[in-house]
Design a protein around this motif. Structure first.
Motif, short mmCIF file in Angstrom:
data_model
loop_
_atom_site.label_atom_id
_atom_site.label_comp_id
_atom_site.label_asym_id
_atom_site.label_seq_id
_atom_site.Cartn_x
_atom_site.Cartn_y
_atom_site.Cartn_z
N MET A 24 23.94 17.90 -3.56
CA MET A 24 25.13 17.71 -4.37
C MET A 24 25.98 18.99 -4.37
O MET A 24 27.20 18.93 -4.20
CB MET A 24 24.74 17.36 -5.81
CG MET A 24 25.91 17.23 -6.77
SD MET A 24 25.41 17.00 -8.50
CE MET A 24 24.68 18.61 -8.85
N GLN A 73 29.84 19.74 -2.77
CA GLN A 73 30.94 20.33 -3.54
C GLN A 73 31.55 21.54 -2.84
O GLN A 73 32.75 21.79 -2.95
CB GLN A 73 30.44 20.72 -4.94
CG GLN A 73 30.07 19.51 -5.80
CD GLN A 73 29.48 19.90 -7.14
OE1 GLN A 73 29.14 21.06 -7.36
NE2 GLN A 73 29.33 18.93 -8.03
N HIS A 132 20.74 10.41 -11.43
CA HIS A 132 21.68 11.31 -10.74
C HIS A 132 23.01 10.63 -10.47
O HIS A 132 24.07 11.19 -10.76
CB HIS A 132 21.05 11.79 -9.42
CG HIS A 132 21.90 12.77 -8.67
ND1 HIS A 132 21.72 14.12 -8.74
CD2 HIS A 132 22.97 12.57 -7.85
CE1 HIS A 132 22.62 14.73 -8.01
NE2 HIS A 132 23.40 13.82 -7.43
N TYR A 133 22.96 9.40 -9.91
CA TYR A 133 24.20 8.75 -9.48
C TYR A 133 24.82 7.85 -10.56
O TYR A 133 25.88 7.29 -10.33
CB TYR A 133 23.95 7.95 -8.20
CG TYR A 133 23.69 8.87 -7.03
CD1 TYR A 133 24.72 9.59 -6.45
CD2 TYR A 133 22.40 9.05 -6.53
CE1 TYR A 133 24.48 10.45 -5.39
CE2 TYR A 133 22.16 9.91 -5.48
CZ TYR A 133 23.20 10.62 -4.91
OH TYR A 133 22.96 11.48 -3.87
N GLU A 186 26.24 12.65 -11.20
CA GLU A 186 27.28 12.64 -10.16
C GLU A 186 27.72 11.20 -9.92
O GLU A 186 27.28 10.55 -8.98
CB GLU A 186 26.74 13.27 -8.85
CG GLU A 186 27.80 13.56 -7.82
CD GLU A 186 27.22 14.11 -6.53
OE1 GLU A 186 27.98 14.67 -5.73
OE2 GLU A 186 26.00 13.97 -6.31
N GLY A 244 29.09 10.43 -6.53
CA GLY A 244 28.27 10.97 -5.45
C GLY A 244 28.12 10.03 -4.27
O GLY A 244 28.13 10.46 -3.11
#
Length: 308
Positions: free
Chosen positions: A28, A32, A95-96, A100, A103
């Motif tokens: 991740m 970025q 996480h998704y 993020e 993401g």
């Protein structure tokens, strides 16, 4: 023994799941900062996976009293991988969906960019070359038709214009479609082909003008080809291949789908790597020495002393 096996697998499965989660966080951050070497992350995942499997099966082997069989060693690696994949599945959901949220779209865009880079490095195929030549021919003929409709000429001049345009098309197709030597191989790389082909068309026009300066139709042919070049500019075989095949790039709209696929892929990695790690431990394990049994000794009777 089952309790020991599950305890060891749970411990190293947590380590495996944590390692995979940390790698996802690193990826991740890399997205970025637009870090492009994704292969390093894949290599790190493979090395980390093997080391964790090695450590987990090694600990199980050390606690096993006899020679460790291959099925038991492989079972340890399999259970460990299942636990790690389950943890990774749960982390990806969080996480998704929380950390993020965009993401998955970023991953898809990165995959598309990498796919386009692969295409750019490839060589144009015969079918693509024929498509490009035919497309250019149609564009030049269309430019000729539109020009003559807007600027009528006598029949004799129109005939010369048509002959000149046909000659340029034929010469262009022959030069572009024929890969004459290894020196021109770089021109047929997908990223270089469209600029190269356009330069061939310009050179062809310049050669035609030099050889037909006195003809009344030469200025018309020049104008027609120059108009066609404007339409030819955006034509790109690399872009065409990309548009035709980009649907093959995996695209996940939901975190559950991505998490399931990622966990399954990691489990397959574990099943594969466990074969070799289990084989190594199975072949390197010697039976534990057994303690020798000793027979109890009877106490010695004291010797009789003669009476005085």
């Amino acid at each position: 023994m089952n309790r020991k096996l599950w305890g060891i697998c749970l411990k190293w499965g947590l380590v495996l799941g944590g390692m995979l989660a940390v790698l996802e966080v690193v990826k991740m951050v890399a997205r970025q900062v637009e870090y492009g070497s994704a292969q390093l992350f894949d290599l790190a995942m493979i090395i980390g996976y093997i080391l964790i499997l090695y450590a987990g099966i090694k600990e199980f082997k050390a606690s096993y009293p006899n020679r460790l069989s291959f099925p038991k060693a492989y079972l340890c690696g399999l259970i460990l991988s299942i636990i790690g994949s389950a943890i990774f599945f749960g982390y990806n959901l969080i996480h998704y969906q929380v950390i993020e949220k965009d993401g998955l779209s970023k991953k898809y865009n990165t995959a598309l960019e990498n796919f386009r880079k692969v295409i750019d490095k490839d060589t144009i195929q015969s079918e693509e070359l024929a498509w490009y030549v035919d497309t250019v021919r149609v564009l030049v003929e269309t430019a000729e038709k539109d020009y003559l409709q807007q600027n009528p000429r006598p029949d004799s001049v129109e005939m010369d214009v048509h002959k000149g345009v046909s000659l340029i098309n034929t010469y262009f197709a022959d030069k572009v479609a024929t890969r004459r030597s290894s020196d021109t191989a770089d021109h047929y790389r997908m990223s270089n082909f469209a600029p190269y082909a356009k330069s061939v068309m310009v050179e062809t026009l310049q050669l035609y003008i030099a050889q037909n300066e006195q003809h009344a139709s030469t200025s018309d042919v020049k104008e027609i080809v120059q108009r066609a070049l404007v339409s030819i500019g955006p034509i790109n075989p690399a872009q065409r291949r990309f548009e035709l095949n980009k649907s093959h790039v995996p695209h996940y709209d939901h975190a559950v789908t991505y998490a399931s696929v990622a966990a399954l892929m990691d489990l397959l990695y574990g099943m594969f790597f466990s074969i070799f790690v289990a084989m190594y431990h199975y072949r390197s394990k010697e039976p534990a020495p057994e303690e020798e049994e000793t027979e109890p000794t009877e106490p010695e009777e004291p010797e009789e002393t003669p009476e005085s």
